[in-house]
Design a protein around this motif. Structure first.
Motif, PDB file in Angstrom:
ATOM      1  N   CYS A  85      -7.716  -9.611  -9.678  1.00  0.00           N
ATOM      2  CA  CYS A  85      -8.138 -10.337  -8.477  1.00  0.00           C
ATOM      3  C   CYS A  85      -6.959 -10.610  -7.545  1.00  0.00           C
ATOM      4  O   CYS A  85      -7.088 -10.500  -6.317  1.00  0.00           O
ATOM      5  N   LEU A  86      -5.808 -10.957  -8.107  1.00  0.00           N
ATOM      6  CA  LEU A  86      -4.639 -11.235  -7.275  1.00  0.00           C
ATOM      7  C   LEU A  86      -4.125  -9.962  -6.597  1.00  0.00           C
ATOM      8  O   LEU A  86      -3.704  -9.995  -5.429  1.00  0.00           O
ATOM      9  N   LEU A  87      -4.157  -8.837  -7.313  1.00  0.00           N
ATOM     10  CA  LEU A  87      -3.722  -7.579  -6.710  1.00  0.00           C
ATOM     11  C   LEU A  87      -4.648  -7.172  -5.564  1.00  0.00           C
ATOM     12  O   LEU A  87      -4.188  -6.765  -4.492  1.00  0.00           O
ATOM     13  N   ARG A  88      -5.945  -7.295  -5.772  1.00  0.00           N
ATOM     14  CA  ARG A  88      -6.880  -6.931  -4.706  1.00  0.00           C
ATOM     15  C   ARG A  88      -6.799  -7.901  -3.528  1.00  0.00           C
ATOM     16  O   ARG A  88      -6.961  -7.493  -2.378  1.00  0.00           O
ATOM     17  N   ALA A  89      -6.558  -9.169  -3.806  1.00  0.00           N
ATOM     18  CA  ALA A  89      -6.382 -10.133  -2.719  1.00  0.00           C
ATOM     19  C   ALA A  89      -5.185  -9.736  -1.857  1.00  0.00           C
ATOM     20  O   ALA A  89      -5.258  -9.762  -0.621  1.00  0.00           O
ATOM     21  N   ALA A  90      -4.086  -9.358  -2.508  1.00  0.00           N
ATOM     22  CA  ALA A  90      -2.902  -8.918  -1.757  1.00  0.00           C
ATOM     23  C   ALA A  90      -3.210  -7.650  -0.968  1.00  0.00           C
ATOM     24  O   ALA A  90      -2.770  -7.498   0.189  1.00  0.00           O
ATOM     25  N   GLY A  91      -3.971  -6.731  -1.567  1.00  0.00           N
ATOM     26  CA  GLY A  91      -4.325  -5.491  -0.873  1.00  0.00           C
ATOM     27  C   GLY A  91      -5.152  -5.742   0.370  1.00  0.00           C
ATOM     28  O   GLY A  91      -4.895  -5.169   1.437  1.00  0.00           O
ATOM     29  N   PHE A  92      -6.155  -6.616   0.274  1.00  0.00           N
ATOM     30  CA  PHE A  92      -6.981  -6.918   1.444  1.00  0.00           C
ATOM     31  C   PHE A  92      -6.185  -7.662   2.513  1.00  0.00           C
ATOM     32  O   PHE A  92      -6.381  -7.422   3.713  1.00  0.00           O
ATOM     33  N   ALA A  93      -5.316  -8.570   2.083  1.00  0.00           N
ATOM     34  CA  ALA A  93      -4.490  -9.291   3.058  1.00  0.00           C
ATOM     35  C   ALA A  93      -3.621  -8.315   3.847  1.00  0.00           C
ATOM     36  O   ALA A  93      -3.497  -8.431   5.077  1.00  0.00           O
ATOM     37  N   LEU A  94      -3.030  -7.349   3.158  1.00  0.00           N
ATOM     38  CA  LEU A  94      -2.223  -6.342   3.850  1.00  0.00           C
ATOM     39  C   LEU A  94      -3.083  -5.479   4.759  1.00  0.00           C
ATOM     40  O   LEU A  94      -2.692  -5.166   5.884  1.00  0.00           O
ATOM     41  N   LEU A  95      -4.246  -5.100   4.285  1.00  0.00           N
ATOM     42  CA  LEU A  95      -5.124  -4.219   5.047  1.00  0.00           C
ATOM     43  C   LEU A  95      -5.478  -4.808   6.404  1.00  0.00           C
ATOM     44  O   LEU A  95      -5.628  -4.077   7.396  1.00  0.00           O
ATOM     45  N   GLY A  96      -5.584  -6.116   6.483  1.00  0.00           N
ATOM     46  CA  GLY A  96      -5.969  -6.737   7.742  1.00  0.00           C
ATOM     47  C   GLY A  96      -4.828  -7.195   8.613  1.00  0.00           C
ATOM     48  O   GLY A  96      -5.058  -7.628   9.751  1.00  0.00           O
ATOM     49  N   THR A  97      -3.591  -7.105   8.112  1.00  0.00           N
ATOM     50  CA  THR A  97      -2.465  -7.660   8.872  1.00  0.00           C
ATOM     51  C   THR A  97      -1.349  -6.662   9.175  1.00  0.00           C
ATOM     52  O   THR A  97      -0.420  -7.007   9.907  1.00  0.00           O
ATOM     53  N   VAL A  98      -1.407  -5.453   8.629  1.00  0.00           N
ATOM     54  CA  VAL A  98      -0.355  -4.465   8.895  1.00  0.00           C
ATOM     55  C   VAL A  98      -0.936  -3.323   9.714  1.00  0.00           C
ATOM     56  O   VAL A  98      -2.158  -3.123   9.750  1.00  0.00           O
ATOM     57  N   SER A  99      -0.051  -2.581  10.361  1.00  0.00           N
ATOM     58  CA  SER A  99      -0.515  -1.471  11.204  1.00  0.00           C
ATOM     59  C   SER A  99       0.199  -0.163  10.924  1.00  0.00           C
ATOM     60  O   SER A  99      -0.260   0.896  11.363  1.00  0.00           O
ATOM     61  N   SER A 100       1.308  -0.195  10.180  1.00  0.00           N
ATOM     62  CA  SER A 100       2.044   1.034   9.905  1.00  0.00           C
ATOM     63  C   SER A 100       1.455   1.744   8.694  1.00  0.00           C
ATOM     64  O   SER A 100       0.956   1.102   7.752  1.00  0.00           O
ATOM     65  N   LEU A 101       1.517   3.071   8.695  1.00  0.00           N
ATOM     66  CA  LEU A 101       0.934   3.862   7.618  1.00  0.00           C
ATOM     67  C   LEU A 101       1.542   3.544   6.252  1.00  0.00           C
ATOM     68  O   LEU A 101       0.802   3.427   5.268  1.00  0.00           O
ATOM     69  N   PRO A 102       2.877   3.395   6.122  1.00  0.00           N
ATOM     70  CA  PRO A 102       3.437   3.081   4.800  1.00  0.00           C
ATOM     71  C   PRO A 102       2.853   1.802   4.194  1.00  0.00           C
ATOM     72  O   PRO A 102       2.548   1.754   3.000  1.00  0.00           O
ATOM     73  N   TRP A 103       2.670   0.766   5.014  1.00  0.00           N
ATOM     74  CA  TRP A 103       2.108  -0.472   4.492  1.00  0.00           C
ATOM     75  C   TRP A 103       0.627  -0.326   4.178  1.00  0.00           C
ATOM     76  O   TRP A 103       0.113  -0.962   3.243  1.00  0.00           O
ATOM     77  N   LEU A 104      -0.074   0.487   4.931  1.00  0.00           N
ATOM     78  CA  LEU A 104      -1.474   0.763   4.616  1.00  0.00           C
ATOM     79  C   LEU A 104      -1.592   1.499   3.281  1.00  0.00           C
ATOM     80  O   LEU A 104      -2.538   1.274   2.519  1.00  0.00           O
TER      81      LEU A 104
END
Length: 403
Positions: A85-104
Protein backbone atom coordinates in the motif's frame (compact mmCIF):
# COMPACT_ATOMS: atom_id res chain seq x y z
CA UNK A 1 2.06 -23.24 13.82
CA UNK A 2 -0.89 -20.85 13.96
CA UNK A 3 -4.08 -22.26 12.55
CA UNK A 4 -6.71 -20.44 10.53
CA UNK A 5 -9.15 -18.31 12.49
CA UNK A 6 -12.67 -19.49 13.07
CA UNK A 7 -15.83 -17.69 14.07
CA UNK A 8 -15.24 -14.09 15.06
CA UNK A 9 -11.64 -14.11 13.80
CA UNK A 10 -12.74 -15.20 10.34
CA UNK A 11 -15.42 -12.54 10.16
CA UNK A 12 -13.03 -9.84 11.31
CA UNK A 13 -10.48 -10.82 8.70
CA UNK A 14 -13.08 -10.76 5.92
CA UNK A 15 -14.42 -7.36 7.03
CA UNK A 16 -10.95 -5.81 7.14
CA UNK A 17 -9.85 -7.30 3.81
CA UNK A 18 -13.07 -6.14 2.11
CA UNK A 19 -12.57 -2.64 3.59
CA UNK A 20 -9.02 -2.67 2.22
CA UNK A 21 -10.35 -3.72 -1.17
CA UNK A 22 -12.89 -0.89 -1.15
CA UNK A 23 -10.26 1.74 -0.35
CA UNK A 24 -7.58 0.64 -2.78
CA UNK A 25 -9.99 -0.12 -5.64
CA UNK A 26 -11.68 3.26 -5.44
CA UNK A 27 -8.28 4.91 -5.53
CA UNK A 28 -6.97 2.71 -8.32
CA UNK A 29 -9.94 3.06 -10.66
CA UNK A 30 -10.31 6.78 -9.97
CA UNK A 31 -6.72 7.39 -11.03
CA UNK A 32 -6.20 4.82 -13.77
CA UNK A 33 -9.46 5.57 -15.59
CA UNK A 34 -8.14 9.05 -16.44
CA UNK A 35 -4.39 8.51 -16.54
CA UNK A 36 -4.19 8.30 -20.35
CA UNK A 37 -5.93 11.68 -20.70
CA UNK A 38 -3.52 13.16 -18.15
CA UNK A 39 -0.45 11.80 -19.89
CA UNK A 40 -1.67 12.77 -23.35
CA UNK A 41 -3.37 16.14 -22.74
CA UNK A 42 -1.76 17.52 -19.59
CA UNK A 43 1.79 16.29 -20.18
CA UNK A 44 1.73 16.03 -23.99
CA UNK A 45 3.30 12.55 -24.19
CA UNK A 46 3.18 10.64 -27.46
CA UNK A 47 1.03 7.51 -27.65
CA UNK A 48 4.10 5.30 -27.79
CA UNK A 49 5.50 6.74 -24.54
CA UNK A 50 2.13 6.39 -22.84
CA UNK A 51 2.02 2.75 -23.89
CA UNK A 52 5.55 2.27 -22.56
CA UNK A 53 4.71 3.69 -19.13
CA UNK A 54 1.54 1.62 -18.77
CA UNK A 55 3.14 -1.57 -20.10
CA UNK A 56 6.09 -1.13 -17.75
CA UNK A 57 3.77 -1.14 -14.75
CA UNK A 58 2.20 -4.40 -15.91
CA UNK A 59 5.56 -5.99 -16.71
CA UNK A 60 7.05 -5.11 -13.31
CA UNK A 61 3.96 -6.37 -11.48
CA UNK A 62 3.79 -9.69 -13.28
CA UNK A 63 7.54 -10.33 -13.28
CA UNK A 64 7.80 -9.76 -9.54
CA UNK A 65 4.80 -11.99 -8.79
CA UNK A 66 6.96 -15.14 -8.83
CA UNK A 67 9.40 -14.24 -5.99
CA UNK A 68 6.96 -11.97 -4.15
CA UNK A 69 4.35 -14.70 -3.71
CA UNK A 70 6.88 -16.85 -1.86
CA UNK A 71 8.04 -13.79 0.09
CA UNK A 72 4.53 -13.38 1.49
CA UNK A 73 4.80 -16.89 2.96
CA UNK A 74 8.09 -15.93 4.65
CA UNK A 75 7.33 -12.44 5.99
CA UNK A 76 3.59 -12.75 6.41
CA UNK A 77 0.73 -11.12 4.48
CA UNK A 78 0.22 -8.21 6.88
CA UNK A 79 3.76 -6.85 6.56
CA UNK A 80 3.77 -7.32 2.80
CA UNK A 81 0.30 -5.79 2.48
CA UNK A 82 1.32 -2.65 4.36
CA UNK A 83 4.46 -2.29 2.23
CA UNK A 84 2.41 -2.78 -0.95
CA UNK A 85 0.00 0.00 0.00
CA UNK A 86 2.82 2.43 0.81
CA UNK A 87 4.60 1.70 -2.48
CA UNK A 88 1.44 2.24 -4.51
CA UNK A 89 0.64 5.41 -2.57
CA UNK A 90 4.08 6.77 -3.49
CA UNK A 91 3.54 5.72 -7.12
CA UNK A 92 0.21 7.52 -7.40
CA UNK A 93 1.58 10.62 -5.68
CA UNK A 94 4.40 10.76 -8.23
CA UNK A 95 2.04 10.08 -11.12
CA UNK A 96 0.04 13.19 -10.33
CA UNK A 97 2.87 15.57 -9.47
CA UNK A 98 5.75 14.91 -11.90
CA UNK A 99 6.01 15.64 -15.60
CA UNK A 100 9.37 14.24 -16.74
CA UNK A 101 9.55 10.78 -18.32
CA UNK A 102 12.21 9.40 -15.91
CA UNK A 103 10.01 10.19 -12.90
CA UNK A 104 6.96 8.75 -14.63
CA UNK A 105 8.97 5.55 -15.14
CA UNK A 106 9.75 5.52 -11.41
CA UNK A 107 6.04 5.95 -10.69
CA UNK A 108 5.22 3.03 -13.00
CA UNK A 109 7.79 0.81 -11.27
CA UNK A 110 6.42 1.70 -7.82
CA UNK A 111 2.86 0.99 -8.95
CA UNK A 112 3.91 -2.34 -10.47
CA UNK A 113 5.88 -3.39 -7.40
CA UNK A 114 3.01 -2.42 -5.12
CA UNK A 115 0.57 -4.45 -7.19
CA UNK A 116 2.87 -7.48 -7.14
CA UNK A 117 2.98 -7.29 -3.34
CA UNK A 118 -0.67 -6.47 -2.67
CA UNK A 119 -2.54 -9.26 -4.42
CA UNK A 120 -0.79 -12.28 -2.84
CA UNK A 121 -0.91 -10.55 0.56
CA UNK A 122 -4.66 -9.86 0.49
CA UNK A 123 -5.54 -13.21 -1.03
CA UNK A 124 -3.30 -15.10 1.41
CA UNK A 125 -5.35 -13.63 4.26
CA UNK A 126 -8.53 -14.99 2.67
CA UNK A 127 -6.94 -18.33 1.73
CA UNK A 128 -6.08 -18.94 5.39
CA UNK A 129 -9.74 -18.95 6.42
CA UNK A 130 -12.04 -21.92 6.86
CA UNK A 131 -13.47 -23.10 3.53
CA UNK A 132 -16.99 -21.69 3.98
CA UNK A 133 -15.73 -18.29 5.12
CA UNK A 134 -13.06 -18.30 2.41
CA UNK A 135 -15.61 -18.80 -0.37
CA UNK A 136 -17.94 -16.11 0.94
CA UNK A 137 -15.09 -13.77 1.80
CA UNK A 138 -13.61 -13.96 -1.67
CA UNK A 139 -17.04 -13.35 -3.19
CA UNK A 140 -17.41 -10.19 -1.09
CA UNK A 141 -13.85 -9.22 -2.04
CA UNK A 142 -14.69 -9.55 -5.75
CA UNK A 143 -18.04 -7.75 -5.47
CA UNK A 144 -16.32 -4.84 -3.77
CA UNK A 145 -13.78 -4.70 -6.59
CA UNK A 146 -16.48 -4.58 -9.26
CA UNK A 147 -18.55 -1.94 -7.45
CA UNK A 148 -15.43 0.19 -7.16
CA UNK A 149 -14.81 -0.34 -10.88
CA UNK A 150 -18.13 1.43 -11.49
CA UNK A 151 -17.81 4.16 -8.83
CA UNK A 152 -14.07 4.85 -9.09
CA UNK A 153 -14.04 6.48 -12.56
CA UNK A 154 -16.93 8.74 -11.52
CA UNK A 155 -15.00 9.81 -8.42
CA UNK A 156 -11.95 10.50 -10.58
CA UNK A 157 -14.03 12.49 -13.06
CA UNK A 158 -15.40 14.71 -10.28
CA UNK A 159 -11.91 15.39 -8.91
CA UNK A 160 -10.53 15.91 -12.42
CA UNK A 161 -12.39 19.23 -12.58
CA UNK A 162 -9.76 20.54 -10.14
CA UNK A 163 -6.83 18.71 -11.72
CA UNK A 164 -5.34 15.25 -12.09
CA UNK A 165 -2.98 16.03 -9.22
CA UNK A 166 -5.99 15.88 -6.87
CA UNK A 167 -7.15 12.58 -8.39
CA UNK A 168 -3.71 11.04 -7.90
CA UNK A 169 -3.24 12.37 -4.36
CA UNK A 170 -6.70 11.12 -3.38
CA UNK A 171 -5.74 7.68 -4.69
CA UNK A 172 -2.50 7.86 -2.69
CA UNK A 173 -4.44 8.80 0.46
CA UNK A 174 -6.80 5.85 0.01
CA UNK A 175 -3.85 3.46 -0.35
CA UNK A 176 -2.26 4.90 2.80
CA UNK A 177 -5.57 4.33 4.59
CA UNK A 178 -5.48 0.72 3.40
CA UNK A 179 -2.03 0.30 4.97
CA UNK A 180 -3.52 1.28 8.34
CA UNK A 181 -6.33 -1.22 7.79
CA UNK A 182 -3.77 -3.98 7.21
CA UNK A 183 -2.27 -3.05 10.58
CA UNK A 184 -5.54 -4.04 12.27
CA UNK A 185 -4.62 -7.66 11.47
CA UNK A 186 -1.04 -7.34 12.73
CA UNK A 187 -1.50 -9.50 15.83
CA UNK A 188 -3.58 -12.14 14.12
CA UNK A 189 -1.87 -13.80 11.11
CA UNK A 190 -4.25 -16.39 9.61
CA UNK A 191 -1.54 -18.72 8.34
CA UNK A 192 1.80 -19.77 9.73
CA UNK A 193 4.92 -18.16 8.35
CA UNK A 194 7.58 -20.39 6.78
CA UNK A 195 11.22 -19.99 5.88
CA UNK A 196 12.75 -19.80 2.43
CA UNK A 197 11.65 -17.93 -0.66
CA UNK A 198 13.62 -20.24 -2.94
CA UNK A 199 12.34 -23.37 -1.22
CA UNK A 200 8.80 -22.11 -1.64
CA UNK A 201 9.23 -21.70 -5.39
CA UNK A 202 10.88 -25.12 -5.60
CA UNK A 203 7.93 -26.69 -3.80
CA UNK A 204 5.60 -25.27 -6.42
CA UNK A 205 7.75 -26.31 -9.36
CA UNK A 206 7.82 -29.91 -8.08
CA UNK A 207 4.04 -30.07 -7.88
CA UNK A 208 3.01 -31.43 -11.29
CA UNK A 209 -0.69 -31.38 -10.49
CA UNK A 210 -0.60 -27.67 -9.73
CA UNK A 211 1.63 -26.86 -12.69
CA UNK A 212 -0.89 -28.57 -14.95
CA UNK A 213 -3.62 -26.33 -13.58
CA UNK A 214 -1.38 -23.25 -13.83
CA UNK A 215 -0.76 -23.91 -17.53
CA UNK A 216 -4.45 -24.49 -18.26
CA UNK A 217 -5.50 -21.32 -16.39
CA UNK A 218 -2.72 -19.15 -17.84
CA UNK A 219 -4.82 -17.77 -20.76
CA UNK A 220 -7.61 -16.60 -18.41
CA UNK A 221 -5.95 -13.27 -17.67
CA UNK A 222 -5.27 -12.55 -21.33
CA UNK A 223 -8.78 -13.28 -22.61
CA UNK A 224 -10.46 -11.27 -19.83
CA UNK A 225 -8.06 -8.29 -19.71
CA UNK A 226 -8.11 -7.80 -23.46
CA UNK A 227 -11.85 -7.13 -23.40
CA UNK A 228 -11.27 -3.62 -22.06
CA UNK A 229 -8.58 -3.05 -24.70
CA UNK A 230 -10.14 -4.38 -27.90
CA UNK A 231 -13.47 -2.58 -27.41
CA UNK A 232 -12.02 0.98 -27.49
CA UNK A 233 -9.54 -0.10 -30.18
CA UNK A 234 -12.55 -1.09 -32.25
CA UNK A 235 -13.46 2.58 -32.65
CA UNK A 236 -16.44 3.02 -30.30
CA UNK A 237 -16.82 6.35 -28.49
CA UNK A 238 -16.13 7.10 -24.83
CA UNK A 239 -19.79 6.77 -23.86
CA UNK A 240 -20.05 3.28 -25.30
CA UNK A 241 -16.81 2.27 -23.59
CA UNK A 242 -18.22 3.49 -20.28
CA UNK A 243 -21.43 1.48 -20.79
CA UNK A 244 -19.36 -1.59 -21.66
CA UNK A 245 -17.19 -1.26 -18.53
CA UNK A 246 -20.16 -0.70 -16.22
CA UNK A 247 -22.19 -3.62 -17.57
CA UNK A 248 -19.16 -5.92 -17.37
CA UNK A 249 -18.49 -4.93 -13.74
CA UNK A 250 -22.14 -5.29 -12.69
CA UNK A 251 -22.52 -8.73 -14.26
CA UNK A 252 -19.25 -9.88 -12.70
CA UNK A 253 -20.44 -8.69 -9.28
CA UNK A 254 -23.82 -10.37 -9.73
CA UNK A 255 -22.14 -13.76 -10.28
CA UNK A 256 -20.26 -13.67 -6.98
CA UNK A 257 -23.09 -14.86 -4.66
CA UNK A 258 -23.36 -17.99 -6.83
CA UNK A 259 -19.59 -18.51 -6.54
CA UNK A 260 -19.71 -18.04 -2.76
CA UNK A 261 -21.05 -21.56 -2.16
CA UNK A 262 -18.12 -23.64 -0.78
CA UNK A 263 -16.75 -26.16 -3.26
CA UNK A 264 -18.52 -24.62 -6.24
CA UNK A 265 -16.03 -22.19 -7.80
CA UNK A 266 -13.18 -24.72 -7.93
CA UNK A 267 -15.11 -27.19 -10.08
CA UNK A 268 -13.45 -27.57 -13.50
CA UNK A 269 -16.78 -26.79 -15.16
CA UNK A 270 -16.69 -23.26 -13.73
CA UNK A 271 -13.25 -22.60 -15.22
CA UNK A 272 -14.41 -24.04 -18.55
CA UNK A 273 -17.59 -21.98 -18.54
CA UNK A 274 -15.68 -18.77 -17.81
CA UNK A 275 -13.26 -19.41 -20.66
CA UNK A 276 -16.09 -20.23 -23.07
CA UNK A 277 -18.00 -17.07 -22.12
CA UNK A 278 -14.85 -15.07 -22.90
CA UNK A 279 -14.49 -16.90 -26.21
CA UNK A 280 -18.08 -16.06 -27.10
CA UNK A 281 -17.53 -12.39 -26.32
CA UNK A 282 -14.48 -12.17 -28.56
CA UNK A 283 -16.23 -14.02 -31.37
CA UNK A 284 -19.16 -11.58 -31.21
CA UNK A 285 -16.72 -8.68 -31.47
CA UNK A 286 -15.03 -10.38 -34.42
CA UNK A 287 -18.45 -10.59 -36.07
CA UNK A 288 -19.04 -6.86 -35.64
CA UNK A 289 -21.37 -6.96 -32.62
CA UNK A 290 -19.51 -4.07 -31.01
CA UNK A 291 -20.77 -1.66 -33.65
CA UNK A 292 -24.22 -1.36 -32.03
CA UNK A 293 -25.06 -0.65 -28.39
CA UNK A 294 -27.23 -3.78 -28.03
CA UNK A 295 -24.44 -6.00 -29.32
CA UNK A 296 -21.89 -4.23 -27.12
CA UNK A 297 -24.03 -4.80 -24.03
CA UNK A 298 -24.30 -8.51 -24.90
CA UNK A 299 -20.53 -8.71 -25.30
CA UNK A 300 -20.09 -6.93 -21.95
CA UNK A 301 -22.45 -9.41 -20.28
CA UNK A 302 -20.48 -12.37 -21.65
CA UNK A 303 -17.18 -10.90 -20.51
CA UNK A 304 -18.74 -10.06 -17.14
CA UNK A 305 -19.71 -13.70 -16.74
CA UNK A 306 -16.21 -14.74 -17.79
CA UNK A 307 -14.53 -12.39 -15.33
CA UNK A 308 -16.95 -13.23 -12.54
CA UNK A 309 -16.37 -16.97 -12.91
CA UNK A 310 -12.68 -17.12 -13.77
CA UNK A 311 -11.27 -15.12 -10.87
CA UNK A 312 -12.99 -17.16 -8.13
CA UNK A 313 -12.24 -20.37 -10.04
CA UNK A 314 -8.52 -19.63 -10.11
CA UNK A 315 -8.35 -18.43 -6.50
CA UNK A 316 -10.36 -21.29 -5.01
CA UNK A 317 -8.49 -23.93 -7.00
CA UNK A 318 -5.12 -22.56 -5.91
CA UNK A 319 -6.36 -22.48 -2.30
CA UNK A 320 -7.32 -26.17 -2.64
CA UNK A 321 -4.12 -27.31 -4.32
CA UNK A 322 -1.60 -25.28 -2.28
CA UNK A 323 -0.32 -26.39 1.12
CA UNK A 324 -1.69 -23.90 3.69
CA UNK A 325 1.68 -22.28 4.35
CA UNK A 326 2.64 -21.99 0.68
CA UNK A 327 -0.39 -20.25 -0.84
CA UNK A 328 1.66 -17.14 -1.69
CA UNK A 329 4.25 -19.13 -3.63
CA UNK A 330 1.58 -21.05 -5.55
CA UNK A 331 -0.35 -17.88 -6.37
CA UNK A 332 2.88 -16.14 -7.37
CA UNK A 333 3.81 -18.80 -9.90
CA UNK A 334 0.34 -18.86 -11.46
CA UNK A 335 0.10 -15.06 -11.57
CA UNK A 336 3.57 -14.71 -13.05
CA UNK A 337 2.82 -17.20 -15.84
CA UNK A 338 -0.54 -15.57 -16.55
CA UNK A 339 0.84 -12.05 -16.45
CA UNK A 340 3.73 -12.69 -18.80
CA UNK A 341 1.43 -14.52 -21.21
CA UNK A 342 -1.04 -11.62 -21.06
CA UNK A 343 1.77 -9.11 -21.60
CA UNK A 344 3.03 -10.89 -24.71
CA UNK A 345 -0.50 -11.51 -25.96
CA UNK A 346 -1.46 -7.89 -25.41
CA UNK A 347 1.45 -6.70 -27.53
CA UNK A 348 0.44 -9.13 -30.28
CA UNK A 349 -3.18 -7.95 -30.16
CA UNK A 350 -2.14 -4.29 -30.39
CA UNK A 351 0.14 -5.04 -33.33
CA UNK A 352 -2.68 -6.93 -35.07
CA UNK A 353 -5.13 -4.05 -34.65
CA UNK A 354 -2.55 -1.70 -36.20
CA UNK A 355 -2.69 -3.88 -39.33
CA UNK A 356 -6.29 -2.83 -40.01
CA UNK A 357 -9.73 -4.52 -39.85
CA UNK A 358 -8.41 -7.86 -41.06
CA UNK A 359 -5.75 -7.96 -38.38
CA UNK A 360 -8.26 -6.95 -35.70
CA UNK A 361 -10.64 -9.74 -36.69
CA UNK A 362 -7.80 -12.26 -36.72
CA UNK A 363 -6.69 -11.17 -33.23
CA UNK A 364 -10.22 -11.55 -31.83
CA UNK A 365 -10.61 -15.01 -33.38
CA UNK A 366 -7.24 -16.12 -31.97
CA UNK A 367 -8.28 -14.88 -28.50
CA UNK A 368 -11.48 -16.91 -28.79
CA UNK A 369 -9.62 -20.04 -29.95
CA UNK A 370 -7.09 -19.66 -27.12
CA UNK A 371 -9.92 -19.56 -24.58
CA UNK A 372 -11.57 -22.62 -26.17
CA UNK A 373 -8.31 -24.58 -26.15
CA UNK A 374 -7.76 -23.82 -22.47
CA UNK A 375 -11.37 -24.82 -21.69
CA UNK A 376 -10.87 -28.13 -23.45
CA UNK A 377 -7.83 -28.88 -21.27
CA UNK A 378 -9.55 -28.16 -17.92
CA UNK A 379 -10.26 -31.59 -16.45
CA UNK A 380 -9.76 -32.91 -12.93
CA UNK A 381 -11.58 -31.58 -9.90
CA UNK A 382 -9.07 -30.25 -7.30
CA UNK A 383 -10.12 -32.83 -4.70
CA UNK A 384 -9.48 -35.67 -7.15
CA UNK A 385 -6.19 -34.09 -8.21
CA UNK A 386 -5.04 -33.77 -4.59
CA UNK A 387 -5.94 -37.40 -3.89
CA UNK A 388 -3.98 -38.53 -6.96
CA UNK A 389 -0.99 -36.39 -6.02
CA UNK A 390 -0.90 -37.60 -2.43
CA UNK A 391 -1.40 -41.22 -3.45
CA UNK A 392 1.70 -41.27 -5.63
CA UNK A 393 4.28 -40.93 -2.80
CA UNK A 394 2.29 -43.39 -0.65
CA UNK A 395 2.30 -45.98 -3.41
CA UNK A 396 6.07 -45.74 -3.71
CA UNK A 397 6.61 -45.92 0.04
CA UNK A 398 7.77 -42.34 0.27
CA UNK A 399 6.38 -40.20 3.05
CA UNK A 400 5.14 -36.87 1.77
CA UNK A 401 5.49 -33.85 4.02
CA UNK A 402 3.43 -30.76 3.44
CA UNK A 403 5.17 -27.58 4.58
Amino acid sequence: MSMPFSGHGDRRTVVVVVAIQAAISLGYFAAMAHVVIHLRVDLGLAAGLIGLVLALRNLVQHTLSLPVGALVDVLGPVRIGMLACLLRAAGFALLGTVSSLPWLVVAAVLLGAGGALFHPAAQSLLAGLAERRRARGYAAYMMTLQIAAVLGPALGLALLNVGYWLVALTAAALWIGAAFLFALLWHAPPVRVVDGVVSGVRTVLRDRVFLGFAVVSTPAMLVTDQASVVVPLGGVDAGAVTVFACVLAMVSAAVQPWCAVPGRADRPGVLRAGLLFAAGGHLLLAGGAGGELTGLVLVAALHGLADGLLQPAVFQTIARLAPPARFGAYLGVQTSLSGLFAFAGGIAVGWSFDRGPGGATAALVVLALTACAAAACARSHPAQAIDARDAAPAASGVKQERP
